[in-house]
Write a protein that holds these residues in place. Structure first.
Motif, PDB file in Angstrom:
ATOM      1  N   ALA A   2       0.845  -1.183   0.000  1.00  0.00           N
ATOM      2  CA  ALA A   2       0.000   0.000   0.000  1.00  0.00           C
ATOM      3  C   ALA A   2       0.886   1.241   0.000  1.00  0.00           C
ATOM      4  O   ALA A   2       1.958   1.252   0.601  1.00  0.00           O
ATOM      5  CB  ALA A   2      -0.901  -0.003   1.231  1.00  0.00           C
ATOM      6  N   PRO A  52      -2.550   6.898   1.918  1.00  0.00           N
ATOM      7  CA  PRO A  52      -3.677   6.174   1.336  1.00  0.00           C
ATOM      8  C   PRO A  52      -4.592   7.096   0.530  1.00  0.00           C
ATOM      9  O   PRO A  52      -4.615   8.311   0.737  1.00  0.00           O
ATOM     10  CB  PRO A  52      -4.398   5.600   2.553  1.00  0.00           C
ATOM     11  N   GLN A 106      -9.645   1.281   1.950  1.00  0.00           N
ATOM     12  CA  GLN A 106      -8.925   0.157   2.529  1.00  0.00           C
ATOM     13  C   GLN A 106      -8.191  -0.586   1.410  1.00  0.00           C
ATOM     14  O   GLN A 106      -8.770  -0.883   0.370  1.00  0.00           O
ATOM     15  CB  GLN A 106      -9.895  -0.771   3.230  1.00  0.00           C
ATOM     16  N   PHE A 107      -6.901  -0.882   1.613  1.00  0.00           N
ATOM     17  CA  PHE A 107      -6.143  -1.666   0.647  1.00  0.00           C
ATOM     18  C   PHE A 107      -6.363  -3.142   0.931  1.00  0.00           C
ATOM     19  O   PHE A 107      -6.256  -3.586   2.060  1.00  0.00           O
ATOM     20  CB  PHE A 107      -4.653  -1.317   0.696  1.00  0.00           C
TER      21      PHE A 107
END
Length: 132
Positions: free
Chosen positions: A45, A49, A58-59
């Motif tokens: 990631a 973000p 959300q990764f």
């Protein structure tokens, strides 16, 4: 969020434009169902973000989009396993649910319910490889 060296990344800029476009056209987006995935050899990631309307994405390591399962290394193993399991379940239900000696009926049920599942999300096969 989405900044690198005090500059907004092109992807983050596109996400911001998408959010403003959806608000302009009064289209609701299920932000909690949105996620991000990184493809390729560097699947970590990013340091900052991405977000949609201030909600960080959300990764994840695998996603399902339009019935196709993808993972970060783009191998079809997860998708193939899921499709094979669903096809097995459908064929088992057909055999348990239909008590018939009519081969034509059973073949037709198999083609409609199982083959259609197995052939979904695959490239169109040349006619000489057709199952029909």
């Amino acid at each position: 969020l989405g900044y690198v060296d005090n500059q907004i990344t092109p992807l983050m800029q596109s996400l911001n434009q998408f959010c403003s476009w959806s608000q302009t056209w009064q289209l609701s987006v299920a932000y909690t169902k949105c996620s991000a995935i990184s493809f390729g050899s560097c699947c970590d990631a990013p340091a900052s973000p991405y977000s949609l309307s201030g909600i960080p994405l959300q990764f994840v390591s695998s996603i399902r989009d339009l019935g196709v399962c993808l993972n970060s290394d783009l191998k079809p193993s997860i998708h193939c396993s899921n499709i094979a399991a669903m096809a097995f379940n459908r064929s088992s239900l057909l055999l348990k649910g239909f008590r018939s000696n009519d081969v034509f009926l059973l073949v037709r049920l198999y083609k409609v319910n199982v083959c259609s599942l197995l052939e979904s999300s695959t490239p169109v096969a040349p006619q000489r490889y057709s199952m029909y």
